[in-house]
Design a protein around this motif. Structure first.
Motif, short mmCIF file in Angstrom:
data_model
loop_
_atom_site.label_atom_id
_atom_site.label_comp_id
_atom_site.label_asym_id
_atom_site.label_seq_id
_atom_site.Cartn_x
_atom_site.Cartn_y
_atom_site.Cartn_z
N LEU A 73 0.74 -1.11 -0.06
CA LEU A 73 -0.04 -0.04 0.07
C LEU A 73 0.97 1.16 0.16
O LEU A 73 0.66 2.36 -0.64
N ALA A 74 1.86 1.23 0.65
CA ALA A 74 2.80 2.24 0.91
C ALA A 74 3.47 2.47 -0.64
O ALA A 74 3.65 3.67 -0.87
N ILE A 75 4.21 1.74 -1.13
CA ILE A 75 4.71 1.62 -2.50
C ILE A 75 3.93 2.28 -3.51
O ILE A 75 3.87 3.23 -4.24
N ALA A 76 2.65 1.47 -3.41
CA ALA A 76 1.48 1.85 -4.61
C ALA A 76 1.10 3.51 -4.01
O ALA A 76 1.05 4.32 -5.17
N GLY A 77 0.87 3.77 -3.30
CA GLY A 77 0.58 5.29 -2.82
C GLY A 77 1.73 6.37 -3.01
O GLY A 77 1.27 7.38 -3.61
N LEU A 78 2.64 5.65 -2.96
CA LEU A 78 4.15 6.60 -3.39
C LEU A 78 4.24 6.60 -4.83
O LEU A 78 4.50 7.92 -5.33
N MET A 79 3.85 5.70 -5.75
CA MET A 79 4.10 5.85 -7.13
C MET A 79 3.18 6.77 -7.56
O MET A 79 3.07 7.38 -8.51
N VAL A 80 1.91 6.67 -6.86
CA VAL A 80 0.85 7.53 -7.48
C VAL A 80 1.07 9.02 -7.32
O VAL A 80 0.99 9.94 -7.81
N THR B 10 -8.06 -3.15 -10.07
CA THR B 10 -6.52 -2.92 -9.07
C THR B 10 -5.68 -3.94 -9.53
O THR B 10 -4.46 -3.49 -9.81
N LEU B 11 -5.93 -5.08 -9.72
CA LEU B 11 -5.21 -6.12 -10.14
C LEU B 11 -4.59 -5.91 -11.61
O LEU B 11 -3.52 -6.24 -11.85
N ASP B 12 -5.31 -5.41 -12.48
CA ASP B 12 -5.04 -5.01 -13.84
C ASP B 12 -4.04 -4.06 -13.69
O ASP B 12 -3.49 -3.83 -15.12
N VAL B 13 -3.80 -3.09 -13.06
CA VAL B 13 -2.91 -2.00 -13.31
C VAL B 13 -1.49 -2.70 -13.38
O VAL B 13 -0.78 -2.15 -14.40
N SER B 14 -1.10 -3.68 -12.80
CA SER B 14 0.25 -4.30 -13.01
C SER B 14 0.32 -4.87 -14.36
O SER B 14 1.18 -4.69 -15.32
N GLY C 107 13.50 -0.21 -14.90
CA GLY C 107 13.19 -1.88 -14.59
C GLY C 107 12.69 -1.79 -13.26
O GLY C 107 11.55 -2.55 -13.10
N LEU C 108 13.27 -1.34 -12.36
CA LEU C 108 13.00 -1.58 -10.79
C LEU C 108 11.58 -0.54 -10.81
O LEU C 108 10.57 -0.86 -9.99
N THR D 284 6.04 -0.91 -8.91
CA THR D 284 4.57 -0.52 -9.54
C THR D 284 3.52 -1.75 -9.71
O THR D 284 2.62 -1.98 -8.93
N ALA D 285 4.31 -2.55 -10.42
CA ALA D 285 3.37 -3.81 -10.87
C ALA D 285 3.12 -4.68 -9.67
O ALA D 285 2.16 -5.17 -9.30
N VAL D 286 4.25 -4.96 -8.86
CA VAL D 286 4.00 -5.85 -7.83
C VAL D 286 3.31 -5.40 -6.57
O VAL D 286 2.37 -5.95 -6.05
#
Length: 296
Positions: free
Chosen positions: A35-42, A217-221, A266-267, A272-274
């Motif tokens: 959740l933290a990483i996804a929020g950070l990417m947004v 949400t799953l399809d974002v990756s 790549g990272l 983001t995907a994971v």
């Protein structure tokens, strides 16, 4: 004066068939990190370009392929462009393209799936056979052909994915709407003469789409990986675009003496995907009580 039945139909069922995202205990450490990483990417997609220390498109051949340093945290590419700044810019490009694809595909799939579920047997058969044709080949193969026909570019990749990604949503929405349409409160509304549009938008769809929210949400990756893949093979975003897949494609020839130009974009894609995949899985578990005891 409204009767009790009519009032119940107007407001929907007093006790819904399933609670939306009911509490399922505290999130695990992995879920919190995701959740933290996804929020950070947004957040990076929203404000990243304002934080970039360098112009992501400024060429400086005198600083080509400099390793990561205090001046260039992620190093520079073969044209001396700052990779950290390009990764920040690329978050907006990649995530915006992904959101557009999912939004359009979800809209088309919801319309088609609802028509198939409520439009009668003939409409159901015709629309589902069209979906079967779309699902018979991998979306990336269809998107690759369409994007190549439309001409290289990120816009072509987005259009191609919008046209090929919706059949899965249509089948999902059809199943969800068919489950809800036979509910007692829907039958009561139909008996009381509620118009079809009001029946669909007030009673059927709002109680059908919880699972769809999780799937998007799953399809974002998945969508992001396909967009990056199309850019890498040359039919998506073109070099020198700051889109992550295009950055990897442009730096692939310098992997031995400039690994950082490939690794950091790549990272960004991987994280983001994971993270979005784990967030979607967490939402799925919260939404389905039968899965709550199977995941720690």
């Amino acid at each position: 004066m409204k009767t009790a039945v009519a009032d119940t139909v107007e407001r929907g069922p007093a006790v819904p068939r399933r609670r939306r995202f009911a509490p399922a205990g505290r999130a695990s450490i992995v879920d919190r990190v995701a959740l933290a990483i996804a929020g950070l990417m947004v957040l990076i997609a929203l404000v990243g370009p304002l934080l970039a220390p360098h112009d992501p498109y400024s060429v400086n051949l005198g600083q080509a392929l400099h390793a990561p340093s205090a001046d260039h945290w992620f190093g520079t590419d073969a044209n001396g462009r700052d990779i950290f700044s390009r990764v920040l810019y690329g978050a907006r490009v990649s995530l915006l393209a992904t959101v557009i694809v999912i939004a359009v595909a979800t809209l088309i799939g919801t319309i088609v799936g609802t028509l198939a579920a409520l439009g009668g047997r003939v409409a159901d058969e015709v629309l589902m056979r069209i979906c079967d044709i779309g699902l018979s080949l991998p979306a990336i193969i269809l998107a690759l052909g369409l994007a190549a026909a439309l001409g290289p570019g990120l816009r072509s990749a987005v259009i191609a994915l919008c046209l090929t990604w919706w059949p899965g949503y249509a089948r999902l929405v059809r199943t969800l709407v068919r489950d809800v349409r036979d509910a007692e409160y829907v039958e009561a509304a139909r008996t009381l003469g509620v118009s079809t549009p009001r029946l669909v938008f007030r009673h059927v769809l709002p109680n059908s789409l919880d699972t769809l929210y999780v799937q998007t949400t799953l399809d974002v990756s998945a969508v992001m990986l396909v967009i990056s893949g199309l850019s890498f093979v040359g039919v998506g975003a073109q070099v020198p675009s700051a889109e992550w897949g295009a950055m990897i494609a442009g730096a692939a020839g310098n992997l031995t003496n400039g690994w950082w130009a490939v690794v950091f974009p790549g990272l960004a894609i991987m994280l983001t995907a994971v993270s979005f995949n784990l967030v979607g899985d967490w939402l799925r578990v919260r939404n389905d009580p039968t899965l709550r005891g199977r995941r720690s």
